[in-house]
Enzyme design. Sequence first.
Site, PDB file in Angstrom:
ATOM      1  N   ARG A   1      45.515  25.884  32.017  1.00  0.00           N
ATOM      2  CA  ARG A   1      45.198  27.305  32.157  1.00  0.00           C
ATOM      3  C   ARG A   1      46.420  28.181  31.936  1.00  0.00           C
ATOM      4  O   ARG A   1      46.303  29.315  31.460  1.00  0.00           O
ATOM      5  CB  ARG A   1      44.672  27.581  33.574  1.00  0.00           C
ATOM      6  CG  ARG A   1      43.181  27.723  33.650  1.00  0.00           C
ATOM      7  CD  ARG A   1      42.772  28.395  34.934  1.00  0.00           C
ATOM      8  NE  ARG A   1      43.453  29.646  35.104  1.00  0.00           N
ATOM      9  CZ  ARG A   1      43.813  30.161  36.277  1.00  0.00           C
ATOM     10  NH1 ARG A   1      43.555  29.508  37.376  1.00  0.00           N
ATOM     11  NH2 ARG A   1      44.418  31.320  36.357  1.00  0.00           N
TER      12      ARG A   1
ATOM     13  N   LYS B   1      51.675  34.342  30.619  1.00  0.00           N
ATOM     14  CA  LYS B   1      50.239  34.215  30.930  1.00  0.00           C
ATOM     15  C   LYS B   1      49.730  35.470  31.632  1.00  0.00           C
ATOM     16  O   LYS B   1      48.578  35.856  31.441  1.00  0.00           O
ATOM     17  CB  LYS B   1      50.026  32.991  31.826  1.00  0.00           C
ATOM     18  CG  LYS B   1      48.732  33.007  32.595  1.00  0.00           C
ATOM     19  CD  LYS B   1      48.696  31.924  33.653  1.00  0.00           C
ATOM     20  CE  LYS B   1      47.685  32.220  34.733  1.00  0.00           C
ATOM     21  NZ  LYS B   1      48.099  33.200  35.732  1.00  0.00           N
ATOM     22  N   ASN B   2      50.574  36.099  32.424  1.00  0.00           N
ATOM     23  CA  ASN B   2      50.088  37.260  33.172  1.00  0.00           C
ATOM     24  C   ASN B   2      50.250  38.584  32.418  1.00  0.00           C
ATOM     25  O   ASN B   2      50.041  39.650  32.986  1.00  0.00           O
ATOM     26  CB  ASN B   2      50.735  37.303  34.560  1.00  0.00           C
ATOM     27  CG  ASN B   2      50.189  36.175  35.430  1.00  0.00           C
ATOM     28  OD1 ASN B   2      49.234  35.496  35.050  1.00  0.00           O
ATOM     29  ND2 ASN B   2      50.790  35.973  36.592  1.00  0.00           N
TER      30      ASN B   2
ATOM     31  N   ARG C   1      41.057  36.593  47.474  1.00  0.00           N
ATOM     32  CA  ARG C   1      41.125  37.269  46.182  1.00  0.00           C
ATOM     33  C   ARG C   1      39.987  38.274  45.956  1.00  0.00           C
ATOM     34  O   ARG C   1      39.227  38.177  44.969  1.00  0.00           O
ATOM     35  CB  ARG C   1      41.215  36.249  45.040  1.00  0.00           C
ATOM     36  CG  ARG C   1      42.325  35.249  45.269  1.00  0.00           C
ATOM     37  CD  ARG C   1      42.780  34.595  44.020  1.00  0.00           C
ATOM     38  NE  ARG C   1      43.624  35.445  43.192  1.00  0.00           N
ATOM     39  CZ  ARG C   1      44.101  35.084  42.019  1.00  0.00           C
ATOM     40  NH1 ARG C   1      43.816  33.920  41.529  1.00  0.00           N
ATOM     41  NH2 ARG C   1      44.863  35.909  41.337  1.00  0.00           N
TER      42      ARG C   1
ATOM     43  N   CYS D   1      42.720  31.109  40.592  1.00  0.00           N
ATOM     44  CA  CYS D   1      43.197  30.098  41.538  1.00  0.00           C
ATOM     45  C   CYS D   1      42.725  30.367  42.957  1.00  0.00           C
ATOM     46  O   CYS D   1      42.668  31.509  43.398  1.00  0.00           O
ATOM     47  CB  CYS D   1      44.724  30.065  41.503  1.00  0.00           C
ATOM     48  SG  CYS D   1      45.319  29.256  40.038  1.00  0.00           S
TER      49      CYS D   1
ATOM     50  N   ASP E   1      54.412  33.342  42.774  1.00  0.00           N
ATOM     51  CA  ASP E   1      54.147  32.206  41.875  1.00  0.00           C
ATOM     52  C   ASP E   1      55.363  31.282  41.725  1.00  0.00           C
ATOM     53  O   ASP E   1      55.247  30.180  41.219  1.00  0.00           O
ATOM     54  CB  ASP E   1      53.723  32.724  40.490  1.00  0.00           C
ATOM     55  CG  ASP E   1      52.685  33.798  40.616  1.00  0.00           C
ATOM     56  OD1 ASP E   1      51.503  33.485  40.607  1.00  0.00           O
ATOM     57  OD2 ASP E   1      53.071  34.979  40.773  1.00  0.00           O
TER      58      ASP E   1
HETATM   59  C1  EPZ Z   1      48.133  38.450  39.501  1.00  0.00           C
HETATM   60  O1  EPZ Z   1      46.960  38.219  40.269  1.00  0.00           O
HETATM   61  C2  EPZ Z   1      48.443  37.158  38.817  1.00  0.00           C
HETATM   62  N1  EPZ Z   1      47.307  36.747  38.013  1.00  0.00           N
HETATM   63  C3  EPZ Z   1      48.787  36.089  39.834  1.00  0.00           C
HETATM   64  O2  EPZ Z   1      49.181  34.941  39.104  1.00  0.00           O
HETATM   65  C4  EPZ Z   1      49.956  36.562  40.678  1.00  0.00           C
HETATM   66  O3  EPZ Z   1      50.196  35.631  41.686  1.00  0.00           O
HETATM   67  C5  EPZ Z   1      49.623  37.907  41.304  1.00  0.00           C
HETATM   68  O4  EPZ Z   1      49.241  38.861  40.302  1.00  0.00           O
HETATM   69  C6  EPZ Z   1      50.772  38.503  42.107  1.00  0.00           C
HETATM   70  O5  EPZ Z   1      51.885  38.691  41.268  1.00  0.00           O
HETATM   71  C7  EPZ Z   1      47.147  37.261  36.822  1.00  0.00           C
HETATM   72  O6  EPZ Z   1      47.923  38.089  36.365  1.00  0.00           O
HETATM   73  C8  EPZ Z   1      45.997  36.773  36.020  1.00  0.00           C
HETATM   74  P1  EPZ Z   1      47.101  40.972  43.037  1.00  0.00           P
HETATM   75  P2  EPZ Z   1      46.140  39.433  40.851  1.00  0.00           P
HETATM   76  O7  EPZ Z   1      45.959  41.876  42.782  1.00  0.00           O
HETATM   77  O8  EPZ Z   1      46.293  40.600  39.975  1.00  0.00           O
HETATM   78  C9  EPZ Z   1      45.098  41.529  47.394  1.00  0.00           C
HETATM   79  C10 EPZ Z   1      49.458  32.620  38.770  1.00  0.00           C
HETATM   80  O9  EPZ Z   1      49.578  31.527  39.336  1.00  0.00           O
HETATM   81  N2  EPZ Z   1      44.031  42.293  46.724  1.00  0.00           N
HETATM   82  O10 EPZ Z   1      48.464  41.514  42.867  1.00  0.00           O
HETATM   83  O11 EPZ Z   1      44.770  38.932  41.130  1.00  0.00           O
HETATM   84  C11 EPZ Z   1      45.029  40.031  47.029  1.00  0.00           C
HETATM   85  O12 EPZ Z   1      44.084  39.366  47.801  1.00  0.00           O
HETATM   86  C12 EPZ Z   1      48.657  33.695  39.425  1.00  0.00           C
HETATM   87  O13 EPZ Z   1      49.923  32.883  37.666  1.00  0.00           O
HETATM   88  C13 EPZ Z   1      43.013  42.859  47.478  1.00  0.00           C
HETATM   89  O14 EPZ Z   1      43.006  42.757  48.724  1.00  0.00           O
HETATM   90  O15 EPZ Z   1      46.918  39.651  42.219  1.00  0.00           O
HETATM   91  C14 EPZ Z   1      46.456  39.590  47.281  1.00  0.00           C
HETATM   92  O16 EPZ Z   1      46.630  39.348  48.650  1.00  0.00           O
HETATM   93  C15 EPZ Z   1      47.811  33.365  40.557  1.00  0.00           C
HETATM   94  N3  EPZ Z   1      42.006  43.545  46.835  1.00  0.00           N
HETATM   95  C16 EPZ Z   1      47.265  40.812  46.878  1.00  0.00           C
HETATM   96  O17 EPZ Z   1      46.363  41.929  46.900  1.00  0.00           O
HETATM   97  C17 EPZ Z   1      41.988  43.691  45.481  1.00  0.00           C
HETATM   98  O18 EPZ Z   1      41.050  44.321  44.944  1.00  0.00           O
HETATM   99  C18 EPZ Z   1      47.935  40.726  45.521  1.00  0.00           C
HETATM  100  O19 EPZ Z   1      46.961  40.424  44.530  1.00  0.00           O
HETATM  101  C19 EPZ Z   1      43.035  43.125  44.714  1.00  0.00           C
HETATM  102  C20 EPZ Z   1      44.045  42.427  45.364  1.00  0.00           C
END
Ligand code: EPZ
Length: 446
Positions: free
Chosen positions: A420, A24-25, A127, A122, A312
């Site tokens: 989803r 999915k990711n 986020r 989610c 996750d």
């Molecule tokens: C991806 O989310 C995945 N989603 C998430 O999967 C997964 O948990 C996550 O990566 C971490 O591996 C998808 O791929 C669609 P991040 P993403 O940017 O890219 C902070 C699932 O259940 N951050 O790595 O949105 C954020 O708040 C899900 O499959 C900022 O502060 O995650 C978090 O604390 C849910 N500012 C951290 O970074 C930003 O602009 C990591 O988020 C972006 C992120």
Amino acid sequence: MTDDVLLVHGGNPLEGEIQIRGAKNLVPKAMVAALLGQGPSRLRNVPDIRDVKVVRGLLQLHGVTVRTGDEDGELILDPSHVESANVADIDAHAGSSRIPILFCGPLLHRLGHAFIPGLGGCDIGGRPVDFHFDVLRQFGATIEKHPQGTYLVAPQRLHGTKIELPFPSVGATEQVLLTAVLAEGVTELRNAAIEPEIVDLICVLQKMGAIISMGTDRTILITGVDELDGYTHRALPDRLEAASWACAALATKGDIYVRGARQLEMMTFLNTFRKVGGAFEVDDEGIRFWHPGGELKAIALETDVHPGFQTDWQQPLVVALTQATGLSIVHETVYESRLGFTGALNQMGAHIQLYRECLGATPCRFGARNFQHSAVVSGPSKLIGSELVIPDLRGGFSYLIAALAAEGTSTVHGIDLINRGYENFMAKLRDLGAHVELPAEQLATI
Ligand code: EPZ
């Protein structure tokens, strides 16, 4: 409360075989990458999940033809006639997913402008998308935020730049990759995410003609090219779904063969699974996970970016930890609010206490910010069926696991959210012998 409800009669081990498909990711992002090509792309191993449908709809609004190929799970995406979409049509996708933010770079390259609706995804923390917009500005985009969404413009060709991410964000790394490949000059990205899904996206982009090299220290170098072509790619398997079923096997004292699961991307999970007392066996086609009998062991667990223990995986594993003997400690360092789902587990009979302190070896960003992001799980606890409302994708699947491990019947509300990210989960549950049913009034409306 939502009215999509599942009745789960727990107390039976899950046993049998299921098949997982593409991650999915990765899959929705590879679909977005197709926008960058001059010719059609062919993506294989695509699961039938809602995030794929959302991205398919958005691509079609932008003139991309998307059709199924001859092979089961194959999509052919033709971006020969990319065009601006009607803002109201795009806006209809607001709140449906987080993937639309990744359309920015490709649309700026193809059209010189982009409109991105409000994002979904989610509810596991704030986020924010500040990293995304910061990097796009560095590439030369102008960004205006409006109540309905965000408008971006790139009057000239975007240009390569030096970027250091404040945190190795998966989404922001993908944003940089999808933008830098067609930007003028070289982009150097430091503190990049290196999750297997990112590496697979890099493979997709390389097949399209991109020049991307990965350093040893989270540095990625991208040399922009003038044009990209389509790709043919088989998506890597969903290691997050595989781990969810592994935890279901452990918590229900079951035995599940996950066809399609691969050891390489799951090594960290497999080590932890073994420390808890789970058994597994890897072969060329998949991985068998089972509860070998005896007591499960409490562990100390800290989530982290890859190659650490993926966030996750945390929620499903916590359900299994409620069945382990002793005190387990869980420190969630990626999302500030990914432990809220434990309240419902306590209602079922688990003993989980949340803490604002960092209960791990590494102090994280959330300790000083007062988030309840650590947990102590005291087990083993007998779980009793309960009324549950699904909070998010992984938390929701974890409730299913808990309900299946519990004695008695649980009523699980909001079950549709699982679609989803888990393909055909109801059929898979039934194949594994789970006793699940839709309530009579719901059956009458189908
Ligand atoms: C991806 O989310 C995945 N989603 C998430 O999967 C997964 O948990 C996550 O990566 C971490 O591996 C998808 O791929 C669609 P991040 P993403 O940017 O890219 C902070 C699932 O259940 N951050 O790595 O949105 C954020 O708040 C899900 O499959 C900022 O502060 O995650 C978090 O604390 C849910 N500012 C951290 O970074 C930003 O602009 C990591 O988020 C972006 C992120």
